[in-house]
Design a protein around this motif. Structure first.
Motif, mmCIF file in Angstrom:
data_model
loop_
_atom_site.group_PDB
_atom_site.id
_atom_site.type_symbol
_atom_site.label_atom_id
_atom_site.label_comp_id
_atom_site.label_asym_id
_atom_site.label_seq_id
_atom_site.Cartn_x
_atom_site.Cartn_y
_atom_site.Cartn_z
ATOM 1 N N SER A 105 -50.410 33.296 -67.582
ATOM 2 C CA SER A 105 -50.156 33.093 -69.007
ATOM 3 C C SER A 105 -50.266 34.379 -69.793
ATOM 4 O O SER A 105 -50.857 34.417 -70.842
ATOM 5 C CB SER A 105 -51.172 32.119 -69.560
ATOM 6 O OG SER A 105 -52.432 32.730 -69.583
ATOM 7 N N ILE A 106 -49.689 35.413 -69.289
ATOM 8 C CA ILE A 106 -49.985 36.694 -69.894
ATOM 9 C C ILE A 106 -48.759 37.334 -70.518
ATOM 10 O O ILE A 106 -48.783 38.486 -70.906
ATOM 11 C CB ILE A 106 -50.586 37.626 -68.835
ATOM 12 C CG1 ILE A 106 -49.690 37.634 -67.612
ATOM 13 C CG2 ILE A 106 -51.958 37.162 -68.454
ATOM 14 C CD1 ILE A 106 -50.129 38.571 -66.541
ATOM 15 N N THR A 125 -49.313 39.198 -73.838
ATOM 16 C CA THR A 125 -50.303 40.251 -73.957
ATOM 17 C C THR A 125 -50.082 41.369 -72.964
ATOM 18 O O THR A 125 -50.644 42.443 -73.105
ATOM 19 C CB THR A 125 -51.709 39.685 -73.724
ATOM 20 O OG1 THR A 125 -51.715 39.017 -72.469
ATOM 21 C CG2 THR A 125 -52.102 38.721 -74.809
ATOM 22 N N TRP A 140 -48.978 45.253 -74.156
ATOM 23 C CA TRP A 140 -49.946 46.259 -74.604
ATOM 24 C C TRP A 140 -50.982 46.546 -73.545
ATOM 25 O O TRP A 140 -51.516 47.634 -73.452
ATOM 26 C CB TRP A 140 -50.591 45.847 -75.920
ATOM 27 C CG TRP A 140 -51.358 44.578 -75.875
ATOM 28 C CD1 TRP A 140 -50.900 43.335 -76.202
ATOM 29 C CD2 TRP A 140 -52.705 44.400 -75.471
ATOM 30 N NE1 TRP A 140 -51.878 42.414 -76.016
ATOM 31 C CE2 TRP A 140 -52.993 43.019 -75.575
ATOM 32 C CE3 TRP A 140 -53.714 45.271 -75.033
ATOM 33 C CZ2 TRP A 140 -54.238 42.502 -75.258
ATOM 34 C CZ3 TRP A 140 -54.948 44.749 -74.718
ATOM 35 C CH2 TRP A 140 -55.194 43.378 -74.826
ATOM 36 N N ILE A 141 -51.268 45.525 -72.716
ATOM 37 C CA ILE A 141 -52.261 45.755 -71.672
ATOM 38 C C ILE A 141 -51.735 46.771 -70.673
ATOM 39 O O ILE A 141 -52.422 47.705 -70.291
ATOM 40 C CB ILE A 141 -52.590 44.445 -70.943
ATOM 41 C CG1 ILE A 141 -53.314 43.507 -71.891
ATOM 42 C CG2 ILE A 141 -53.429 44.705 -69.708
ATOM 43 C CD1 ILE A 141 -53.407 42.099 -71.377
ATOM 44 N N SER A 152 -52.063 50.126 -71.846
ATOM 45 C CA SER A 152 -53.406 50.693 -71.941
ATOM 46 C C SER A 152 -54.037 50.907 -70.571
ATOM 47 O O SER A 152 -54.981 51.660 -70.436
ATOM 48 C CB SER A 152 -54.304 49.796 -72.793
ATOM 49 O OG SER A 152 -54.555 48.585 -72.122
ATOM 50 N N LEU A 153 -53.519 50.238 -69.556
ATOM 51 C CA LEU A 153 -54.099 50.408 -68.225
ATOM 52 C C LEU A 153 -53.562 51.667 -67.574
ATOM 53 O O LEU A 153 -52.388 51.969 -67.667
ATOM 54 C CB LEU A 153 -53.745 49.208 -67.338
ATOM 55 C CG LEU A 153 -54.665 48.004 -67.467
ATOM 56 C CD1 LEU A 153 -54.095 46.850 -66.677
ATOM 57 C CD2 LEU A 153 -56.058 48.326 -66.989
ATOM 58 N N TYR A 171 -47.180 41.384 -64.702
ATOM 59 C CA TYR A 171 -48.455 41.803 -64.125
ATOM 60 C C TYR A 171 -48.659 43.268 -64.478
ATOM 61 O O TYR A 171 -47.703 44.044 -64.479
ATOM 62 C CB TYR A 171 -48.404 41.609 -62.602
ATOM 63 C CG TYR A 171 -49.759 41.557 -61.946
ATOM 64 C CD1 TYR A 171 -50.616 40.490 -62.179
ATOM 65 C CD2 TYR A 171 -50.185 42.577 -61.102
ATOM 66 C CE1 TYR A 171 -51.860 40.439 -61.583
ATOM 67 C CE2 TYR A 171 -51.433 42.526 -60.499
ATOM 68 C CZ TYR A 171 -52.266 41.456 -60.745
ATOM 69 O OH TYR A 171 -53.499 41.401 -60.161
ATOM 70 N N PRO A 172 -49.884 43.659 -64.788
ATOM 71 C CA PRO A 172 -50.074 45.037 -65.268
ATOM 72 C C PRO A 172 -49.816 46.119 -64.224
ATOM 73 O O PRO A 172 -49.613 47.260 -64.588
ATOM 74 C CB PRO A 172 -51.540 45.068 -65.705
ATOM 75 C CG PRO A 172 -51.933 43.647 -65.878
ATOM 76 C CD PRO A 172 -51.110 42.866 -64.906
ATOM 77 N N PRO A 176 -53.894 30.734 -74.431
ATOM 78 C CA PRO A 176 -55.103 31.554 -74.548
ATOM 79 C C PRO A 176 -56.347 30.732 -74.224
ATOM 80 O O PRO A 176 -56.310 29.500 -74.267
ATOM 81 C CB PRO A 176 -55.121 31.982 -76.018
ATOM 82 C CG PRO A 176 -53.973 31.347 -76.682
ATOM 83 C CD PRO A 176 -53.161 30.591 -75.696
#
Lengths: 374, 374
Positions: free
Chosen positions: B6-7, B10, B13-14, B17-18, B93-94, B290
């Motif tokens: 469920s991302i 978000t 931006w994640i 930042s990673l 996925y980040p 969320p």
């Protein structure tokens, strides 16, 4: 204290699970008592059931219990109307009074009489109340001497009257969650709340920078100027942040700590500002929505979401050296003008209805502070 | 890993930042390479853009790079399809691969060839991959020798194949957030997920009790029996908890730890079970909502909400003594039968489409595990 407004659904099980004992001071009693020699009765704001504060709170003249050997009689000077008072009267606060109850969680008063065993307090001294004392909306009260704390000389009375809930909440949130050092940044929403204003000033006194999010409103520029005057580094709105007001923030270190009194989707603005691994502390829920935490902010950005409740801290730390240090520091900042009382309106207890109505207003930026005649 | 679904909102931006660096193993290369002496090419599941896994993943025969002095050639035995693989291919996925990318975050293989400097590995040894290695959905791969870890003898191959994502996630969530001792209780939702099944077994091996919440479904009794067979103390549904299945829980200590892979309003069921001051750890977000945290649970019940991401732990702890101890312990439990591989279906790489389709199904309780021929 520093109360959330959005706890209707959860308070039932919470209040069951909480075992908070408290000392209620006696602003008069319904039981037969020997009257105090100095003052026979107390003008008190009383409620006998939960409900709309404007409807259920009544002004009553109640007999005062006698000052026993270990107690003191305090003549109240000022006591604010905090969100936690409102929630308590509405019945949505975990601290449940015995009815009839006198409202009010904090305030400043003057010692008028001390019991024969009380050696460290003198009539004329100004005091505030320690621990989980309730029932401060009254002209006079009798309480155990060990539940009061002398206010340092030079402390403005309205600082003393409002230090225990909002200023202490702000102080502890800046002290207990992240190791903040001079130059660090904190971001908060509801920045014009009582605790928000205190946080701006305490942060400034400690050399911390603050990003302050407020709701858009007709008098935004006036509010912005006021918060800058308190020491705010940046004042902005969620809308402006979305539109790219982040240029305001580019020279600031990313915050380690975010402070939330709104909840709902407002949390996104905090999550976007805070640094990887930071902590978001919730002390209120003005949106009446749950705190909507993006899943990815927990998993990938390693954010921690915690809560802060001033009443618990006061109860667990009443009489401690740490509590004394905190009060002394806040009062010193009050004396130097680094901590000012929130924007406020003084209302005599006789006009309490007006104070309650204002406190319930949506954009109330003024703290209503009850006073108790001459 | 152990991926949230469920991302979408978000992750942008994640991922900015990673700063997760990673080592991609080479399941073949698009650059001119000297072919490995032993094996010329690798059958690999490759994607060149993000999208629906069934559509964008292709089976390709790709040339293998030569095994240099510090590398090893591994013939893959088994590699599971985890939610993190699916999310990675979907682009939510980040960890972002360079295209073309070979999918797959974990698996077990057998050393076939070692470089001249590699002294501590021998052909024939079974290995898994350390740190943030990606690209395990292939028949053969070449990677630096320090990125593999020998699997202890006696470890079932499907334990080795699935230990790094789900079992490690469960192990660390039980180790890193609350000090759990024998007899303590843990509550989790999505209890039939891969990590959920591992958590039940690891908890049982440690003498911890588990309350396991699953969604209501046609085969509920069968699933309940299966989870009890793994060592679950209580298996229940949110609906049954609301109806008062709490009689099942009355003899259990209230959990210190809750584990969440669902999010949304499901969090309420965990919040109602957990003890004052406990921690709710989120490692997934299957509801695509969320995490809706009741404000009062933060403030009055002092709950802490944190997240856990296995990839970060692996990256930060690759090669550490703690990582070695964890793998050894999990493999030992695998050897004794205290940790069984999740319910699964073995699918040859040639039939990968069927594995992906099953993995994307809503009530998929079987882990799809790719195998790579003889």
């Amino acid at each position: 204290m520093a109360a959330p407004m959005s706890i209707m659904n959860t308070v039932k099980w919470i209040s069951k699970s909480l075992k908070i004992s408290r000392l209620q001071v006696s602003c008069g009693s319904l039981l037969p008592v020997r009257y105090s020699s100095a003052v026979g009765s107390s003008k008190s704001l009383v409620y006998e059931k939960y409900g709309d504060p404007v409807k259920v709170v009544k002004l009553e003249q109640r007999p005062l219990p006698e000052v026993d050997d270990d107690s003191v009689l305090v003549k109240m000077i000022a006591s604010p109307v905090n969100p936690s008072d409102i929630n308590s009267i509405q019945g949505i606060y975990p601290i449940k009074p015995a009815f009839p109850a006198v409202a009010g969680f904090e305030g400043v008063g003057e010692i008028q009489e001390v019991g024969s065993n009380v050696k460290d307090l003198t009539p004329g001294e100004r005091v505030i109340f320690q621990g989980s004392v309730t029932g401060t909306w009254c002209s006079h009260l009798v309480c155990p001497a060990n539940q009061v704390m002398v206010v340092p000389e030079g402390t403005p009375p309205l600082i003393a009257a409002t230090v225990k809930v909002n200023a202490c909440t702000a102080y502890r949130m800046l002290a207990d969650f992240e190791n903040l050092v001079e130059g660090d940044t904190v971001v908060q929403n509801a920045a014009n709340s009582g605790a928000g204003q205190a946080l701006i000033q305490i942060a400034a006194a400690r050399g911390l920078k603050t990003i302050n999010i407020v709701r858009d409103r007709p008098d935004l520029q006036e509010l912005t100027d006021y918060l800058h005057g308190l020491g705010a580094t940046v004042v902005t709105t969620e809308g402006d942040l979305r539109k790219g007001a982040s240029s305001l923030l580019k020279d600031l270190p990313k915050p380690k700590l975010a402070v939330n009194a709104v909840g709902g989707k407002s949390i996104i603005a905090l999550v976007k500002q805070i640094q990887h691994g930071g902590t978001i502390v919730t002390y209120g829920g003005m949106s009446k929505q749950p705190v909507m935490v993006p899943t990815g902010s927990l998993i990938f950005d390693d954010l921690k979401f915690k809560g802060y409740w001033m009443s618990r801290w006061h109860q667990e730390n009443a009489g401690s050296e740490e509590a004394r240090q905190m009060f002394d520091q806040l009062c010193r900042w009050g004396g130097t003008g680094q901590l000012r009382a929130p924007q406020h309106r003084l209302v005599d207890i006789d006009n309490y209805g007006s104070a309650l109505e204002k406190a319930l207003g949506e954009y109330s930026t003024e703290k209503q502070i009850l006073t108790f005649g001459s």
